[in-house]
Design an enzyme around this catalytic site. Sequence first.
Site, mmCIF file in Angstrom:
data_model
loop_
_atom_site.group_PDB
_atom_site.id
_atom_site.type_symbol
_atom_site.label_atom_id
_atom_site.label_comp_id
_atom_site.label_asym_id
_atom_site.label_seq_id
_atom_site.Cartn_x
_atom_site.Cartn_y
_atom_site.Cartn_z
ATOM 1 N N ASN A 9 1.077 -1.106 -0.111
ATOM 2 C CA ASN A 9 -0.202 -0.030 -0.010
ATOM 3 C C ASN A 9 0.765 1.330 -0.053
ATOM 4 O O ASN A 9 1.522 1.420 0.994
ATOM 5 C CB ASN A 9 -0.910 -0.041 1.419
ATOM 6 C CG ASN A 9 -1.660 1.324 1.248
ATOM 7 O OD1 ASN A 9 -1.636 2.035 0.458
ATOM 8 N ND2 ASN A 9 -2.302 1.410 2.569
ATOM 9 N N TRP A 10 1.153 1.844 -1.078
ATOM 10 C CA TRP A 10 1.903 2.985 -1.189
ATOM 11 C C TRP A 10 1.227 4.481 -0.808
ATOM 12 O O TRP A 10 2.015 5.351 -0.665
ATOM 13 C CB TRP A 10 2.335 3.089 -2.799
ATOM 14 C CG TRP A 10 3.333 2.300 -3.230
ATOM 15 C CD1 TRP A 10 4.034 1.311 -2.746
ATOM 16 C CD2 TRP A 10 3.873 2.239 -4.640
ATOM 17 N NE1 TRP A 10 4.912 0.706 -3.360
ATOM 18 C CE2 TRP A 10 4.903 1.391 -4.565
ATOM 19 C CE3 TRP A 10 3.662 2.941 -5.619
ATOM 20 C CZ2 TRP A 10 5.503 1.033 -5.799
ATOM 21 C CZ3 TRP A 10 4.389 2.623 -6.969
ATOM 22 C CH2 TRP A 10 5.481 1.763 -6.802
ATOM 23 N N HIS A 95 -9.440 0.928 4.521
ATOM 24 C CA HIS A 95 -8.322 1.234 5.297
ATOM 25 C C HIS A 95 -8.503 2.239 6.509
ATOM 26 O O HIS A 95 -9.320 3.167 6.625
ATOM 27 C CB HIS A 95 -7.109 1.865 4.606
ATOM 28 C CG HIS A 95 -5.733 1.960 4.982
ATOM 29 N ND1 HIS A 95 -5.350 2.730 5.850
ATOM 30 C CD2 HIS A 95 -4.688 0.891 4.699
ATOM 31 C CE1 HIS A 95 -4.097 2.628 6.292
ATOM 32 N NE2 HIS A 95 -3.734 1.513 5.803
ATOM 33 N N GLU A 167 -5.229 -4.964 10.317
ATOM 34 C CA GLU A 167 -4.430 -4.065 10.517
ATOM 35 C C GLU A 167 -4.586 -3.298 11.978
ATOM 36 O O GLU A 167 -5.736 -2.305 12.098
ATOM 37 C CB GLU A 167 -4.527 -3.031 9.454
ATOM 38 C CG GLU A 167 -4.074 -3.489 8.289
ATOM 39 C CD GLU A 167 -3.506 -2.566 7.344
ATOM 40 O OE1 GLU A 167 -2.391 -2.940 6.613
ATOM 41 O OE2 GLU A 167 -4.144 -1.366 6.826
ATOM 42 N N GLY A 173 2.527 2.257 10.661
ATOM 43 C CA GLY A 173 3.328 3.498 10.675
ATOM 44 C C GLY A 173 3.973 3.987 11.956
ATOM 45 O O GLY A 173 4.603 4.944 11.931
ATOM 46 N N SER A 213 3.367 -2.028 10.288
ATOM 47 C CA SER A 213 4.774 -2.018 10.600
ATOM 48 C C SER A 213 5.669 -3.432 10.021
ATOM 49 O O SER A 213 6.603 -3.909 10.829
ATOM 50 C CB SER A 213 5.179 -1.801 12.003
ATOM 51 O OG SER A 213 4.814 -0.247 12.143
ATOM 52 N N GLY A 234 2.873 -1.118 4.266
ATOM 53 C CA GLY A 234 2.811 0.371 3.905
ATOM 54 C C GLY A 234 4.223 1.067 3.751
ATOM 55 O O GLY A 234 4.936 0.603 2.689
ATOM 56 N N GLY A 235 4.891 1.490 4.727
ATOM 57 C CA GLY A 235 6.102 2.453 4.603
ATOM 58 C C GLY A 235 7.391 1.408 4.025
ATOM 59 O O GLY A 235 8.156 1.836 3.085
HETATM 60 C C1 PEP Z 1 -0.794 0.248 5.939
HETATM 61 O O1 PEP Z 1 -0.962 1.349 5.828
HETATM 62 O O2 PEP Z 1 -1.551 -0.404 5.461
HETATM 63 C C2 PEP Z 1 0.224 -0.183 6.785
HETATM 64 C C3 PEP Z 1 0.473 -1.461 7.192
HETATM 65 O O3 PEP Z 1 1.481 0.527 6.932
HETATM 66 P P1 PEP Z 1 2.753 0.273 7.760
HETATM 67 O O4 PEP Z 1 3.515 -0.994 6.881
HETATM 68 O O5 PEP Z 1 3.407 1.480 7.275
HETATM 69 O O6 PEP Z 1 2.475 0.238 9.110
#
Ligand code: PEP
Length: 249
Positions: A9-10, A95, A167, A173, A213, A234-235
């Site tokens: 997920n950008w 999300h 999630e 994040g 994360s 995400g990140g």
């Molecule tokens: C996300 O936004 O779906 C996510 C899991 O972000 P991150 O990996 O940065 O925690």
Amino acid sequence: MRKKVIAANWKMNKTSDETRDFFHNFLPLVEGHDRDEIVVCPPYTSVDAALACSKGSNVAIGVQNVHWKAEGAYTGEISAPMLLCLGVKHVIIGHSERRQYFGETDDTVNLRLKTALEAGLTPICCVGEVLEEREAGLTDDVLRRQCVRAFHAISSKKAAKLVVAYEPVWAIGTGKTATPELAAEAHAVIRREAAEVFGEEFAANLRILYGGSVKPDNASSLMAQEEIDGALVGGASLDPKSLAAIVKY
Ligand code: PEP
């Protein structure tokens, strides 16, 4: 056996030029990898570039939202027919950032989910508790409520392509990851709820991803859990080497 999905997920990151750079570096790193499904979800403006770069590869392209109407006066929205016309196959729905900043509710998640499934898209439907809910011991209730309302009035036949992402909002994040055991417990709650709504067989085949994360150094311990069928990243998905390392956990 449930085939794992590693989905990126950008969020609101990467121009089309940056997208082309990413794929130039990423594709050779995952070439021939067919153990897991790989999905990259760029922002809409980079979807065309992502589709062109990934053509003929083992990487599918998704998006981060879809509206429930096919067309009309809905400024700023994107419909399922528009996505299908481009060649998009996956869509993230519900999300926590959409819920937190853009008024997404359990009911609009349900509308989007129905629409995506009817269009033949593969929805990645996100659920998860905020920190206060976890601390108050409400995690299971929250997950059950989000699932029941998201799945409302959808038949198991229609839901065939459904993917769910657990999630925990406090892990997104923040660098805080749910322990593999804690994530697996939450996945089991979601799977039980899916069994209630869609039946045991459906639930046994449902892929439930963990997101929050996920990094190259924690991916393998998370993926080792039988309940965890992949990751929504995400990140760490913004860097080609880091996403490739997660794919190859
Ligand atoms: C996300 O936004 O779906 C996510 C899991 O972000 P991150 O990996 O940065 O925690």
